[in-house]
Design a protein around this motif. Structure first.
Motif, PDB file in Angstrom:
ATOM      1  N   PHE A   1       5.364  15.404  -7.364  1.00 15.51           N
ATOM      2  CA  PHE A   1       5.255  16.083  -6.075  1.00 15.51           C
ATOM      3  C   PHE A   1       4.821  15.102  -4.994  1.00 15.51           C
ATOM      4  N   LEU A   2       3.801  14.271  -5.290  1.00 18.75           N
ATOM      5  CA  LEU A   2       3.366  13.231  -4.360  1.00 18.75           C
ATOM      6  C   LEU A   2       4.028  11.915  -4.753  1.00 18.75           C
ATOM      7  N   THR A   3       4.683  11.290  -3.799  1.00 17.09           N
ATOM      8  CA  THR A   3       5.397  10.045  -4.041  1.00 17.09           C
ATOM      9  C   THR A   3       4.418   8.872  -4.035  1.00 17.09           C
ATOM     10  N   PRO A   4       4.299   8.114  -5.133  1.00 10.97           N
ATOM     11  CA  PRO A   4       3.404   6.946  -5.128  1.00 10.97           C
ATOM     12  C   PRO A   4       3.835   5.923  -4.080  1.00 10.97           C
ATOM     13  N   GLN A   5       2.865   5.152  -3.603  1.00  3.97           N
ATOM     14  CA  GLN A   5       3.202   4.121  -2.618  1.00  3.97           C
ATOM     15  C   GLN A   5       4.296   3.193  -3.124  1.00  3.97           C
ATOM     16  N   ALA A   6       4.206   2.842  -4.416  1.00  2.00           N
ATOM     17  CA  ALA A   6       5.164   1.894  -4.975  1.00  2.00           C
ATOM     18  C   ALA A   6       6.581   2.444  -5.001  1.00  2.00           C
ATOM     19  N   LEU A   7       6.725   3.778  -4.874  1.00  2.00           N
ATOM     20  CA  LEU A   7       8.044   4.407  -4.881  1.00  2.00           C
ATOM     21  C   LEU A   7       8.387   5.038  -3.535  1.00  2.00           C
ATOM     22  N   PHE A   8       7.582   4.791  -2.536  1.00  2.00           N
ATOM     23  CA  PHE A   8       7.828   5.347  -1.207  1.00  2.00           C
ATOM     24  C   PHE A   8       8.765   4.410  -0.454  1.00  2.00           C
ATOM     25  N   TYR A   9       9.765   4.988   0.172  1.00  2.00           N
ATOM     26  CA  TYR A   9      10.749   4.150   0.873  1.00  2.00           C
ATOM     27  C   TYR A   9      10.074   3.247   1.896  1.00  2.00           C
TER      28      TYR A   9
END
Length: 355
Positions: A25-33
């Motif tokens: 549900f929450l996108t990790p920083q490492a996977l955030f565009y």
């Protein structure tokens, strides 16, 4: 990182693979565009932002001073690039911009202080005809014009309680590529308004005159081209529209025949997503998906799932969403093509091979 797809190296722009994007549900920083308009600045932790402008005696704040002076707030909100799903428009005709698939979007919990509280503290006028401009430390090149990144929003939006000056994402300090040490978070608006590497906040009588604000991120009809464009006539992209996408299975994926779980996201911002429908035969018949999340958040996405039985052969999956006002997405991307490739919200199609 194998779960990130690089769209350009200079400046660095990247999006997660669709399957990785939808796992949480929450996108990790490492996977955030990552959307960069220039080189990523390297700012010190004690970096200060200046607040100035119409009717204000200038003041400056560090992260620690913001924490000590104002109440801390968190908001769960999607940020989405206005060019998300540009590849769908590029199948209609050539556009400018990076070839974003469905991953130029992410949902995170942002932590910081309310912009409204800072504006009140410096005595900023509360007038609807004013604008609040944000300057970043990143240098950008728009149509050959070099300048610092600069955008603005109307005062009415700036004073909404969920608009933050943020230093954390999902409980972690911002990383450099996501705007450390301070960035704006403007929920519901195109990601470009959430300026990173914040250096200055200015109350103005007019919108920012920086190139990004004045000569980019505007919507034009299909008959306007990059050669004929008059930027003063474009619709400035602020509020983002209803959208939905299939993230799993991925385009071109080979699947075993039988039951397959189809997953994706839907987002409506100010209007809650009320229904998501999926077709496994190219849009002839539709089935209602189940929401994986029912978050108590005004600005977050809703992930959805549908378990469907797929026969052998090439299968055509489609998704469409509806908001609480009953408004749906346009059927075809050719009805919304524009030379800059912005705001593709047509039904999303994925073709798979079932063996």
């Amino acid at each position: 990182m194998t779960d990130m797809i690089e769209r350009s190296s200079d400046p660095y722009n990247a999006e997660p693979t669709p399957g990785a994007l939808i796992e949480r549900f929450l996108t990790p920083q490492a996977l955030f565009y990552v959307r960069s308009h220039g080189p990523v600045p390297d700012l010190p932790a004690n970096h200060r932002i200046e607040v100035s402008g119409t009717g204000i005696a200038s003041r400056s704040f560090s992260v620690e001073e913001l924490k000590a002076t104002f109440s801390t707030h968190s908001v769960t909100a999607v940020l989405q690039c206005a060019g998300n799903r540009r590849t769908d428009l590029q199948q209609v005709g050539k556009t400018s911009g990076d070839p974003w698939d469905v991953g130029a979007i992410g949902n995170a919990e942002w932590t910081g202080v309310r912009l409204a509280d800072v504006l009140d503290a410096v005595g900023a006028p509360d007038a609807s005809n004013l604008f609040v401009a944000f300057t970043g430390a990143d240098e950008v090149d728009v149509e050959g014009e070099e300048a610092l990144f600069g955008v603005s929003i109307a005062m009415d939006k700036a004073r909404q309680p969920d608009v933050l000056i943020a230093w954390a994402m999902n409980g972690e300090p911002l990383t450099p590529e996501h705007g450390a040490p301070l960035r704006m978070v403007v929920p519901g608006y195109a990601g470009v308004r959430s300026a990173k590497w914040l250096t200055r906040i200015e109350v103005r009588d007019t919108p920012s005159d920086a190139p990004i604000q004045a000569h980019d991120y505007k919507l034009f009809p299909a008959d306007v081209t990059s050669d004929t464009v008059d930027w003063s006539q474009g619709l400035t992209i602020n509020a983002m529209p209803l959208n939905a996408a299939i993230c799993s299975p991925g385009a071109g994926e080979s699947l075993a025949a039988g039951e397959v779980r189809i997953e994706g996201y839907a987002i409506a911002y100010d209007r809650r997503v009320s229904r998501v429908e999926v077709s496994v035969n190219g849009g002839r018949d539709w089935q209602q998906a189940t929401f994986a999340d029912d978050p108590v958040t005004h600005w977050g996405w809703r992930r959805w799932t549908l378990d469907a039985t797929l026969a052998k052969g090439r299968q055509h999956l489609v998704v469409r969403a509806f908001d609480e006002a009953g408004q749906g997405q346009p059927e075809r991307p050719d009805t919304m093509w524009n030379f800059a490739g912005y705001l593709c919200t047509a039904w999303h199609h994925v073709h798979v091979l079932v063996e």
